[in-house]
Design a protein around this motif. Sequence first.
Motif, PDB file in Angstrom:
ATOM      1  N   ARG A 138     -18.126   7.225 -20.863  1.00 19.72           N
ATOM      2  CA  ARG A 138     -17.372   6.132 -20.257  1.00 19.72           C
ATOM      3  C   ARG A 138     -17.228   5.013 -21.269  1.00 19.72           C
ATOM      4  O   ARG A 138     -18.196   4.604 -21.904  1.00 19.72           O
ATOM      5  CB  ARG A 138     -18.105   5.616 -19.008  1.00 19.72           C
ATOM      6  N   GLU A 139     -16.018   4.545 -21.451  1.00 19.58           N
ATOM      7  CA  GLU A 139     -15.737   3.499 -22.434  1.00 19.58           C
ATOM      8  C   GLU A 139     -16.653   2.296 -22.222  1.00 19.58           C
ATOM      9  O   GLU A 139     -16.859   1.845 -21.096  1.00 19.58           O
ATOM     10  CB  GLU A 139     -14.273   3.062 -22.300  1.00 19.58           C
ATOM     11  N   GLY A 140     -17.210   1.796 -23.316  1.00 22.46           N
ATOM     12  CA  GLY A 140     -18.089   0.638 -23.241  1.00 22.46           C
ATOM     13  C   GLY A 140     -19.553   0.985 -23.094  1.00 22.46           C
ATOM     14  O   GLY A 140     -20.414   0.103 -23.193  1.00 22.46           O
ATOM     15  N   SER A 141     -19.873   2.268 -22.869  1.00 19.82           N
ATOM     16  CA  SER A 141     -21.258   2.688 -22.715  1.00 19.82           C
ATOM     17  C   SER A 141     -21.794   3.243 -24.027  1.00 19.82           C
ATOM     18  O   SER A 141     -21.079   3.914 -24.768  1.00 19.82           O
ATOM     19  CB  SER A 141     -21.374   3.754 -21.620  1.00 19.82           C
ATOM     20  N   TRP A 142     -23.070   2.972 -24.288  1.00 18.10           N
ATOM     21  CA  TRP A 142     -23.720   3.523 -25.476  1.00 18.10           C
ATOM     22  C   TRP A 142     -24.337   4.884 -25.172  1.00 18.10           C
ATOM     23  O   TRP A 142     -25.033   5.452 -26.009  1.00 18.10           O
ATOM     24  CB  TRP A 142     -24.804   2.569 -25.985  1.00 18.10           C
ATOM     25  N   GLU A 143     -24.079   5.382 -23.989  1.00 19.53           N
ATOM     26  CA  GLU A 143     -24.671   6.657 -23.587  1.00 19.53           C
ATOM     27  C   GLU A 143     -23.593   7.607 -23.081  1.00 19.53           C
ATOM     28  O   GLU A 143     -22.604   7.190 -22.479  1.00 19.53           O
ATOM     29  CB  GLU A 143     -25.716   6.427 -22.492  1.00 19.53           C
ATOM     30  N   TYR A 148     -25.110   7.295 -13.781  1.00 26.68           N
ATOM     31  CA  TYR A 148     -24.177   6.943 -14.848  1.00 26.68           C
ATOM     32  C   TYR A 148     -22.910   6.301 -14.298  1.00 26.68           C
ATOM     33  O   TYR A 148     -22.340   5.393 -14.920  1.00 26.68           O
ATOM     34  CB  TYR A 148     -23.825   8.203 -15.644  1.00 26.68           C
ATOM     35  N   PHE A 149     -22.459   6.759 -13.146  1.00 31.00           N
ATOM     36  CA  PHE A 149     -21.211   6.257 -12.557  1.00 31.00           C
ATOM     37  C   PHE A 149     -21.467   5.324 -11.371  1.00 31.00           C
ATOM     38  O   PHE A 149     -20.666   5.282 -10.434  1.00 31.00           O
ATOM     39  CB  PHE A 149     -20.331   7.433 -12.117  1.00 31.00           C
ATOM     40  N   ALA A 192     -17.418   5.268  -4.752  1.00 31.99           N
ATOM     41  CA  ALA A 192     -16.744   6.413  -4.139  1.00 31.99           C
ATOM     42  C   ALA A 192     -17.133   7.709  -4.838  1.00 31.99           C
ATOM     43  O   ALA A 192     -17.340   8.750  -4.184  1.00 31.99           O
ATOM     44  CB  ALA A 192     -15.233   6.213  -4.200  1.00 31.99           C
ATOM     45  N   LEU A 193     -17.253   7.660  -6.156  1.00 30.34           N
ATOM     46  CA  LEU A 193     -17.652   8.845  -6.909  1.00 30.34           C
ATOM     47  C   LEU A 193     -19.107   9.195  -6.622  1.00 30.34           C
ATOM     48  O   LEU A 193     -19.454  10.365  -6.451  1.00 30.34           O
ATOM     49  CB  LEU A 193     -17.443   8.627  -8.403  1.00 30.34           C
ATOM     50  N   HIS A 239     -10.016   7.217  -8.850  1.00 32.53           N
ATOM     51  CA  HIS A 239     -10.536   6.226  -7.915  1.00 32.53           C
ATOM     52  C   HIS A 239     -11.124   4.987  -8.576  1.00 32.53           C
ATOM     53  O   HIS A 239     -11.284   3.962  -7.918  1.00 32.53           O
ATOM     54  CB  HIS A 239     -11.609   6.872  -7.022  1.00 32.53           C
ATOM     55  N   CYS A 240     -11.467   5.095  -9.846  1.00 29.64           N
ATOM     56  CA  CYS A 240     -12.110   3.939 -10.489  1.00 29.64           C
ATOM     57  C   CYS A 240     -11.600   3.643 -11.889  1.00 29.64           C
ATOM     58  O   CYS A 240     -11.337   2.492 -12.230  1.00 29.64           O
ATOM     59  CB  CYS A 240     -13.621   4.156 -10.557  1.00 29.64           C
TER      60      CYS A 240
END
Length: 215
Positions: free
Chosen positions: A157-162, A181-182, A187-188, A210-211
């Motif tokens: 996911r963009e912006g995450s270091w993981e 993580y999400f 909703a997910l 959805h996000c």
Amino acid sequence: MTSVDRFTSRQLFAYPWKIGLTLVLLLGFWSVPAQRRGYIPGYIITVQGDTLYGQVKDRSNEPFVDIYERIRFREEGRRGKRKLSADQIAGYGIGDRHYESVSLREDSEFFRFRYYLQPGAPKVFLQLVRRDGPLTYYRCEFEDDDDYLDAFPLIHREGSWEMVRVTQGIFGLKRKRLAEYFQDCPALVEAIESKALTHPMEVYEFYLEHCGMAR
């Protein structure tokens, strides 16, 4: 020296046409298309961002696959080959497969795996499956204990270091890790925990719908 040796060392030079035929055969061997030696049309991306086209080989032949740490590359219009690691190039493509060089650190504790994008960590090649806005879907290829090719999906996911590992072998989705993580997409999380989603790509596309794209 055997009779065969005597023939090749004596009679070969007694007949000049034999020398010519030998040279033709040798040249024919070396001119065999690269594809026959396991090379496939592709490209590399240099660390400067330039794309160079040619022939690429990144693994041995099946069924017992050896994934090369350094790919083989024959550039168009140039002789010879180069061996290139993930530290030396930004990525490469071979056929319909595309790879990116990623600084990735793997932490494992009690069979719990975490994957961090860490500057300075050893770089590896990850197969790029899809990239849509804030989300990227990768496959991490590896050789199993029997030397067969296997892989597992990673989503970033963009912006995450993981990155998150989406599945755990035959056990299916890593639902607890995915929900963590999400967590920015309730909703997910609900769809994951209710087992409404069963495939990695379903998780990926649900987040986008959805996000992800609304951010």
